[in-house]
Design an enzyme around this catalytic site. Structure first.
Site, short mmCIF file in Angstrom:
data_model
loop_
_atom_site.label_atom_id
_atom_site.label_comp_id
_atom_site.label_asym_id
_atom_site.label_seq_id
_atom_site.Cartn_x
_atom_site.Cartn_y
_atom_site.Cartn_z
N CYS A 58 -4.20 14.23 54.49
CA CYS A 58 -5.23 14.43 54.55
C CYS A 58 -4.99 12.65 55.22
O CYS A 58 -4.80 12.59 56.30
CB CYS A 58 -6.58 13.80 54.06
SG CYS A 58 -6.77 13.42 52.97
N LYS B 219 -12.00 19.63 41.54
CA LYS B 219 -11.71 18.62 43.06
C LYS B 219 -12.93 19.04 43.68
O LYS B 219 -12.96 20.12 44.46
CB LYS B 219 -10.87 18.40 43.38
CG LYS B 219 -11.46 16.97 44.95
CD LYS B 219 -10.21 16.75 45.61
CE LYS B 219 -9.89 15.62 46.69
NZ LYS B 219 -8.90 14.46 46.92
N ARG C 117 -13.92 19.81 54.29
CA ARG C 117 -13.28 19.76 52.98
C ARG C 117 -13.88 21.39 52.53
O ARG C 117 -13.06 21.76 51.66
CB ARG C 117 -12.38 19.67 52.22
CG ARG C 117 -12.03 17.24 53.32
CD ARG C 117 -11.52 17.14 52.06
NE ARG C 117 -11.35 16.03 52.65
CZ ARG C 117 -10.72 15.18 53.74
NH1 ARG C 117 -9.46 16.20 54.68
NH2 ARG C 117 -10.19 14.69 54.38
N GLU D 274 -9.70 27.06 37.84
CA GLU D 274 -9.00 26.46 39.06
C GLU D 274 -8.30 25.43 36.88
O GLU D 274 -7.26 25.13 37.44
CB GLU D 274 -9.58 25.49 39.61
CG GLU D 274 -10.19 25.41 40.42
CD GLU D 274 -9.33 26.15 41.63
OE1 GLU D 274 -8.23 26.17 41.50
OE2 GLU D 274 -10.41 25.96 43.08
N LYS E 176 -13.03 15.39 39.51
CA LYS E 176 -13.79 14.64 40.06
C LYS E 176 -14.64 15.23 41.59
O LYS E 176 -14.59 16.40 42.12
CB LYS E 176 -12.21 14.68 41.24
CG LYS E 176 -12.75 13.53 42.28
CD LYS E 176 -11.37 13.07 43.08
CE LYS E 176 -11.67 12.92 44.24
NZ LYS E 176 -10.43 12.88 45.53
N SER F 48 -14.79 6.74 45.28
CA SER F 48 -15.06 5.60 45.54
C SER F 48 -17.49 5.26 46.39
O SER F 48 -17.32 4.34 45.79
CB SER F 48 -14.68 5.82 47.37
OG SER F 48 -14.69 7.15 47.60
N TYR G 190 -12.63 2.44 40.29
CA TYR G 190 -12.03 0.98 41.28
C TYR G 190 -12.46 -0.08 40.61
O TYR G 190 -12.22 -1.61 40.25
CB TYR G 190 -12.86 1.22 42.40
CG TYR G 190 -12.24 2.47 43.39
CD1 TYR G 190 -10.95 1.70 43.86
CD2 TYR G 190 -13.05 3.59 43.74
CE1 TYR G 190 -10.53 3.35 45.02
CE2 TYR G 190 -12.02 4.36 44.10
CZ TYR G 190 -11.53 4.39 44.51
OH TYR G 190 -10.81 5.15 45.33
C1 PBG Z 1 -7.40 12.72 49.68
C2 PBG Z 1 -7.97 12.35 48.75
C3 PBG Z 1 -9.34 12.18 48.22
C4 PBG Z 1 -9.71 11.28 47.14
C5 PBG Z 1 -8.64 11.15 46.43
N1 PBG Z 1 -7.83 12.04 47.09
C6 PBG Z 1 -10.36 11.99 49.66
C7 PBG Z 1 -10.80 13.50 49.95
O1 PBG Z 1 -10.79 14.22 49.01
O2 PBG Z 1 -11.33 13.43 51.05
C8 PBG Z 1 -11.03 10.22 47.46
C9 PBG Z 1 -11.33 9.51 46.02
C10 PBG Z 1 -12.44 8.08 46.02
O3 PBG Z 1 -13.18 8.99 47.03
O4 PBG Z 1 -12.31 7.89 45.98
N2 PBG Z 1 -7.15 14.10 49.62
#
Ligand code: PBG
Length: 351
Positions: free
Chosen positions: A149, A222, A244, A260, A275, A301, A340
């Site tokens: 991505c 995820k 997504r 999964e 996640k 994040s 982080y």
């Molecule tokens: C890539 C990816 C993402 C994150 C980690 N790898 C973003 C997404 O799936 O849009 C998110 C990490 C975060 O928010 O700290 N696919």
């Protein structure tokens, strides 16, 4: 114990009314209050520390780093988090290592994006360069996120045709990317795309090239989450159309996460990940019950940004909330935490 209690009862006999006697007998058999007083175990810090059930160690932490060819800068929605120029990343990695953090995970922002994510598997790609730089300067475990991505012009994690995100053609590009990252020196590759079958495709490709020692940490469960907002600003990876939800998981599902995870383990994952972490503690718990391999959780994040925003407004004690969140993730069952906050926590744990 029982004889001790009967003795106690006899001594007190004289002053006892019928109801007291009733309670005492009740306690002998059921061991309730006042014999049991949970507060005794909370009497002081030393006792609390002795009996604490959950440990948070700097060795559990993985620090995410964003790299680019440009000059870098702070991510607006993530105070304290920066994008670094590839040439500065060795220095940053050294700081991370000095704090006792064992591993970093790398995300790249390429100079150019295209339909087929060429930057992801370019030998001179931004993450490939960063891996070499970090490996030269430190002993850190280097994890490379594997996803398209950040490298595609449309911002989706796979190959797009007629508005559809295609699964199987994506596997080839992911495999190519993983091999390229392993060649650059990555110890661990971490597929975060959520295509079906990517773990086995990557495992096969790595083994074929002689990288059977490279680990796979799979983003197994995820979820399609709004908590990724600030990351997408940092990595410039927001999808140009749609979202997504045809590949990442639906937030309403828990049993599906176990499916999964099972599949990824069968396909050769060494570590599985859940996640985001905070809204999915129940998933972490269930995955831990299910598996006998290490479980990682990504404190993402948005979870970071909310705490920083609350702290900035003066509405919560940021440091305390941070510790509470990280302990909750460990208590739920995570062996490893991608966060982080890693550098901040490391400093606190050192005290
Ligand atoms: C890539 C990816 C993402 C994150 C980690 N790898 C973003 C997404 O799936 O849009 C998110 C990490 C975060 O928010 O700290 N696919």
């Amino acid at each position: 114990m029982l004889s001790h209690r009967i003795f106690y009862l006899k001594v007190k006999w004289g002053s006892m009314r019928f109801l007291d006697l009733f309670h005492k007998i009740d306690n002998i058999f059921f061991m309730g209050f006042p014999y049991t007083r949970p507060r005794r175990l909370r009497k002081n810090t030393l006792i609390r520390d002795m009996v604490a059930e959950t440990e948070l160690s700097v060795k559990d932490l993985i620090y995410p780093i964003f790299v680019e060819f440009g000059k870098g800068g702070e991510v607006k929605s993530m105070p304290g988090v920066f994008r670094y120029n590839v040439r500065d990343v060795g220095k940053i990695a050294k700081e991370v290592e000095a704090l006792g953090i064992p591993a970093v995970i790398l995300f790249g922002i390429p100079d150019k994006k295209d339909e087929v994510a060429s930057g992801a598997y370019d030998e001179k790609g931004v993450v490939q360069e960063a891996i070499r730089e970090i490996k030269e300067k430190t002993e850190l475990v280097v994890i490379a996120d594997v996803c398209l991505c950040e490298y595609t012009s449309h911002g989706h994690c796979g190959v797009v045709k007629n508005g559809k995100i295609l699964n199987d053609p994506t596997l080839e590009l992911l495999s190519k990317t993983a091999v390229s990252l392993a060649k650059a020196g990555a110890d661990v590759v971490a597929p975060s795309d959520m295509m079906d079958g990517r773990v086995s495709a990557i495992r096969k490709a790595l083994d074929k090239e002689g990288f059977e020692d490279v680990l796979i940490m799979a983003y197994s469960a995820k979820y399609a989450s709004a908590f990724y907002g600030p990351f997408r600003e940092a990595a410039e990876s927001a999808p140009a159309f749609g979202d997504r939800s045809t590949y990442q998981m639906d937030m309403r599902n828990a049993r599906e996460a176990l499916k999964e995870v099972k599949m990824d383990i069968e396909e050769g994952a060494d570590i599985v990940m859940v996640k985001p972490a905070l809204s999915y503690l129940d998933i972490i718990y269930r995955v831990k019950e299910l598996t006998n391999i290490p479980v990682a959780a990504y404190n993402v994040s948005g979870e970071y940004a909310l705490i920083k925003a609350g702290e900035k407004l003066g509405w919560v004690d940021g440091k305390k909330v941070m510790m509470e969140v990280l302990y909750s993730i460990k208590r739920a069952g995570a062996d490893l935490i991608l966060t982080y906050f890693a550098k901040e926590v490391a400093l606190i744990l050192k005290e």
